[in-house]
Design a protein around this motif. Structure first.
Motif, PDB file in Angstrom:
ATOM      1  N   GLY A  21      57.368  63.682 -64.064  1.00  0.00           N
ATOM      2  CA  GLY A  21      57.223  62.471 -64.873  1.00  0.00           C
ATOM      3  C   GLY A  21      57.396  61.242 -64.006  1.00  0.00           C
ATOM      4  O   GLY A  21      57.452  61.330 -62.768  1.00  0.00           O
ATOM      5  N   THR A  22      57.485  60.068 -64.635  1.00  0.00           N
ATOM      6  CA  THR A  22      57.687  58.807 -63.919  1.00  0.00           C
ATOM      7  C   THR A  22      59.045  58.230 -64.280  1.00  0.00           C
ATOM      8  O   THR A  22      59.485  58.306 -65.428  1.00  0.00           O
ATOM      9  CB  THR A  22      56.577  57.798 -64.272  1.00  0.00           C
ATOM     10  OG1 THR A  22      56.552  57.594 -65.683  1.00  0.00           O
ATOM     11  CG2 THR A  22      55.215  58.306 -63.812  1.00  0.00           C
ATOM     12  N   TYR A  23      59.689  57.644 -63.283  1.00  0.00           N
ATOM     13  CA  TYR A  23      61.039  57.118 -63.444  1.00  0.00           C
ATOM     14  C   TYR A  23      61.084  55.700 -62.861  1.00  0.00           C
ATOM     15  O   TYR A  23      60.567  55.464 -61.764  1.00  0.00           O
ATOM     16  CB  TYR A  23      62.055  58.000 -62.725  1.00  0.00           C
ATOM     17  CG  TYR A  23      62.101  59.412 -63.229  1.00  0.00           C
ATOM     18  CD1 TYR A  23      63.018  59.795 -64.192  1.00  0.00           C
ATOM     19  CD2 TYR A  23      61.214  60.375 -62.747  1.00  0.00           C
ATOM     20  CE1 TYR A  23      63.072  61.101 -64.664  1.00  0.00           C
ATOM     21  CE2 TYR A  23      61.245  61.680 -63.207  1.00  0.00           C
ATOM     22  CZ  TYR A  23      62.177  62.039 -64.163  1.00  0.00           C
ATOM     23  OH  TYR A  23      62.212  63.332 -64.638  1.00  0.00           O
ATOM     24  N   LEU A  41      72.799  46.741 -51.333  1.00  0.00           N
ATOM     25  CA  LEU A  41      71.748  46.933 -52.326  1.00  0.00           C
ATOM     26  C   LEU A  41      71.098  48.304 -52.155  1.00  0.00           C
ATOM     27  O   LEU A  41      71.065  48.864 -51.055  1.00  0.00           O
ATOM     28  CB  LEU A  41      70.680  45.841 -52.192  1.00  0.00           C
ATOM     29  CG  LEU A  41      71.146  44.391 -52.355  1.00  0.00           C
ATOM     30  CD1 LEU A  41      69.967  43.449 -52.208  1.00  0.00           C
ATOM     31  CD2 LEU A  41      71.848  44.192 -53.689  1.00  0.00           C
ATOM     32  N   SER A  42      70.572  48.861 -53.253  1.00  0.00           N
ATOM     33  CA  SER A  42      69.863  50.146 -53.197  1.00  0.00           C
ATOM     34  C   SER A  42      68.802  50.170 -54.282  1.00  0.00           C
ATOM     35  O   SER A  42      68.734  49.290 -55.144  1.00  0.00           O
ATOM     36  CB  SER A  42      70.836  51.313 -53.378  1.00  0.00           C
ATOM     37  OG  SER A  42      71.326  51.368 -54.707  1.00  0.00           O
ATOM     38  N   SER A  43      67.970  51.229 -54.246  1.00  0.00           N
ATOM     39  CA  SER A  43      66.881  51.359 -55.221  1.00  0.00           C
ATOM     40  C   SER A  43      67.322  52.029 -56.511  1.00  0.00           C
ATOM     41  O   SER A  43      66.542  52.115 -57.462  1.00  0.00           O
ATOM     42  CB  SER A  43      65.737  52.173 -54.614  1.00  0.00           C
ATOM     43  OG  SER A  43      66.153  53.518 -54.395  1.00  0.00           O
ATOM     44  N   GLY A  44      68.531  52.555 -56.559  1.00  0.00           N
ATOM     45  CA  GLY A  44      69.014  53.211 -57.767  1.00  0.00           C
ATOM     46  C   GLY A  44      68.432  54.581 -58.017  1.00  0.00           C
ATOM     47  O   GLY A  44      68.446  55.071 -59.157  1.00  0.00           O
ATOM     48  N   LEU A  45      67.910  55.264 -56.960  1.00  0.00           N
ATOM     49  CA  LEU A  45      67.336  56.606 -57.139  1.00  0.00           C
ATOM     50  C   LEU A  45      68.437  57.596 -57.501  1.00  0.00           C
ATOM     51  O   LEU A  45      69.424  57.726 -56.787  1.00  0.00           O
ATOM     52  CB  LEU A  45      66.630  57.046 -55.853  1.00  0.00           C
ATOM     53  CG  LEU A  45      65.987  58.431 -55.899  1.00  0.00           C
ATOM     54  CD1 LEU A  45      64.790  58.437 -56.837  1.00  0.00           C
ATOM     55  CD2 LEU A  45      65.564  58.876 -54.501  1.00  0.00           C
ATOM     56  N   ARG A  46      68.239  58.314 -58.620  1.00  0.00           N
ATOM     57  CA  ARG A  46      69.215  59.307 -59.077  1.00  0.00           C
ATOM     58  C   ARG A  46      68.518  60.620 -59.420  1.00  0.00           C
ATOM     59  O   ARG A  46      68.891  61.300 -60.360  1.00  0.00           O
ATOM     60  CB  ARG A  46      69.967  58.785 -60.310  1.00  0.00           C
ATOM     61  CG  ARG A  46      70.799  57.525 -60.069  1.00  0.00           C
ATOM     62  CD  ARG A  46      71.962  57.788 -59.139  1.00  0.00           C
ATOM     63  NE  ARG A  46      72.804  56.592 -58.989  1.00  0.00           N
ATOM     64  CZ  ARG A  46      72.639  55.683 -58.044  1.00  0.00           C
ATOM     65  NH1 ARG A  46      71.639  55.816 -57.162  1.00  0.00           N
ATOM     66  NH2 ARG A  46      73.434  54.635 -57.970  1.00  0.00           N
ATOM     67  N   LEU A  47      67.517  61.015 -58.670  1.00  0.00           N
ATOM     68  CA  LEU A  47      66.747  62.223 -58.940  1.00  0.00           C
ATOM     69  C   LEU A  47      67.098  63.310 -57.935  1.00  0.00           C
ATOM     70  O   LEU A  47      67.596  63.034 -56.839  1.00  0.00           O
ATOM     71  CB  LEU A  47      65.243  61.928 -58.873  1.00  0.00           C
ATOM     72  CG  LEU A  47      64.726  60.817 -59.805  1.00  0.00           C
ATOM     73  CD1 LEU A  47      63.242  60.585 -59.564  1.00  0.00           C
ATOM     74  CD2 LEU A  47      64.991  61.175 -61.251  1.00  0.00           C
ATOM     75  N   ASP A  48      66.809  64.583 -58.311  1.00  0.00           N
ATOM     76  CA  ASP A  48      66.984  65.701 -57.389  1.00  0.00           C
ATOM     77  C   ASP A  48      65.838  66.685 -57.588  1.00  0.00           C
ATOM     78  O   ASP A  48      64.889  66.423 -58.331  1.00  0.00           O
ATOM     79  CB  ASP A  48      68.340  66.379 -57.584  1.00  0.00           C
ATOM     80  CG  ASP A  48      68.551  66.873 -59.007  1.00  0.00           C
ATOM     81  OD1 ASP A  48      67.557  67.116 -59.716  1.00  0.00           O
ATOM     82  OD2 ASP A  48      69.714  67.015 -59.417  1.00  0.00           O
ATOM     83  N   ALA A  49      65.922  67.845 -56.933  1.00  0.00           N
ATOM     84  CA  ALA A  49      64.830  68.813 -56.962  1.00  0.00           C
ATOM     85  C   ALA A  49      64.606  69.414 -58.341  1.00  0.00           C
ATOM     86  O   ALA A  49      63.536  69.976 -58.612  1.00  0.00           O
ATOM     87  CB  ALA A  49      65.089  69.935 -55.948  1.00  0.00           C
ATOM     88  N   ALA A  50      65.587  69.330 -59.228  1.00  0.00           N
ATOM     89  CA  ALA A  50      65.450  69.885 -60.575  1.00  0.00           C
ATOM     90  C   ALA A  50      64.982  68.860 -61.593  1.00  0.00           C
ATOM     91  O   ALA A  50      64.821  69.201 -62.775  1.00  0.00           O
ATOM     92  CB  ALA A  50      66.769  70.504 -61.026  1.00  0.00           C
ATOM     93  N   SER A  51      64.744  67.632 -61.170  1.00  0.00           N
ATOM     94  CA  SER A  51      64.296  66.611 -62.122  1.00  0.00           C
ATOM     95  C   SER A  51      62.900  66.943 -62.624  1.00  0.00           C
ATOM     96  O   SER A  51      62.008  67.283 -61.831  1.00  0.00           O
ATOM     97  CB  SER A  51      64.295  65.238 -61.453  1.00  0.00           C
ATOM     98  OG  SER A  51      65.612  64.879 -61.047  1.00  0.00           O
TER      99      SER A  51
END
Length: 273
Positions: A77-79, A64-74
């Motif tokens: 805002g809220t996701y 299982l994971s949290s599904g985080l798909r962000l990086d430094a260029a995101s």
């Protein structure tokens, strides 16, 4: 053994074996909330769970994971974060999941205007500034320019330097620190004073310039010797091609005369034949 009660074991038909079933424990898994600043690499906040066996942590919920798909260029805002994947541990079963939120905060930026000066009547200089705070990232740039309240014919005095149209991208929060543009009065300058001079007594550089121009040499050459505002004597004649010699910083300047041509020297007597 069956004892007491209804008598001996001979009165009962007992099964030869039995089965004990241990069912998987039901757990509720939640994606944790997280936070970062635009331009910084986000850190996965991970998961949390309720219903785990004593002494076990959320790490036993493999797959299982949290599904985080962000990086430094995101962008800022809220996701939403959701529990994703397949639970590989047979000791647990998921009975419910809860979503989390990851917040990318705007990057703080500080623009500090540089204090500047100019003279009355002059246009404003380029209004510069110093960039502070967390700085720009990901190739981002500011747009627009600072402004001042001085105006082209503003009277002497201090004038505020304002933010004007200077703006940062939406992923930043900009804090502006103003400064002053000092408009100074022009210093009064006395008009040059003509100095009487005998043009024939000046250096022969003027004569040489006149001859190079194929002009006749006249006693009254068009020379003008004036005293500047700082008291230094100046000679104005576009034909000069030599440097003035000054005996002091407050005047005493004159044109250096040409060095006299060397006289031929008598050689040694010829040897007797």
């Amino acid at each position: 053994a069956v004892t007491g009660g209804n008598g001996s074991a001979a009165n009962y038909a007992l099964p030869p074996a039995a089965t004990l079933t241990i069912a998987p424990a039901g757990v509720t898994v939640r994606a944790n909330d997280g936070r970062s600043t635009y331009g910084d690499a986000p850190v996965d906040p991970g998961l949390s769970a309720t219903g785990l066996a004593p002494g076990e942590g959320v790490g036993v919920l493999t797959g299982l994971s949290s599904g985080l798909r962000l990086d430094a260029a995101s962008p800022a805002g809220t996701y939403p974060l959701t529990v994703t994947g397949w639970l590989a541990n047979p000791n647990y079963r998921i009975v419910a999941t809860q979503a989390g939120t990851f917040t990318v905060a705007p990057r703080p930026l500080v623009v500090t205007a540089d204090p500047l000066t100019r003279l009355v009547g002059d246009p404003d200089p380029v209004l510069t500034y110093t960039l502070g705070g967390r700085g720009l990232v990901n190739g981002d740039r500011l747009t627009g320019a600072l402004a001042s309240t001085a105006g082209a014919d503003g009277a002497p005095g201090p004038y505020r330097i304002t933010q004007g149209s200077l703006a940062a991208p939406a992923d930043y929060v900009l804090d502006f620190v103003g400064a002053e543009l000092a408009v100074l009065a022009r210093p009064s300058r006395p008009a040059p004073v003509a100095v009487a001079v005998d043009a024939t007594g000046l250096a022969s550089t003027a004569e040489r310039a006149a001859r190079l121009d194929a002009r006749p040499v006249e006693p009254d050459l068009p020379l003008r010797l004036v005293a500047g505002p700082e008291g230094v004597l100046r000679v104005s004649d576009p034909r000069f091609d030599a440097t003035l010699v000054c005996t002091g910083r407050q005047g005493g300047c004159f044109l250096a005369p040409l060095a006299p041509a060397p006289r031929p020297q008598a050689g040694p007597p010829a040897p007797a034949p």
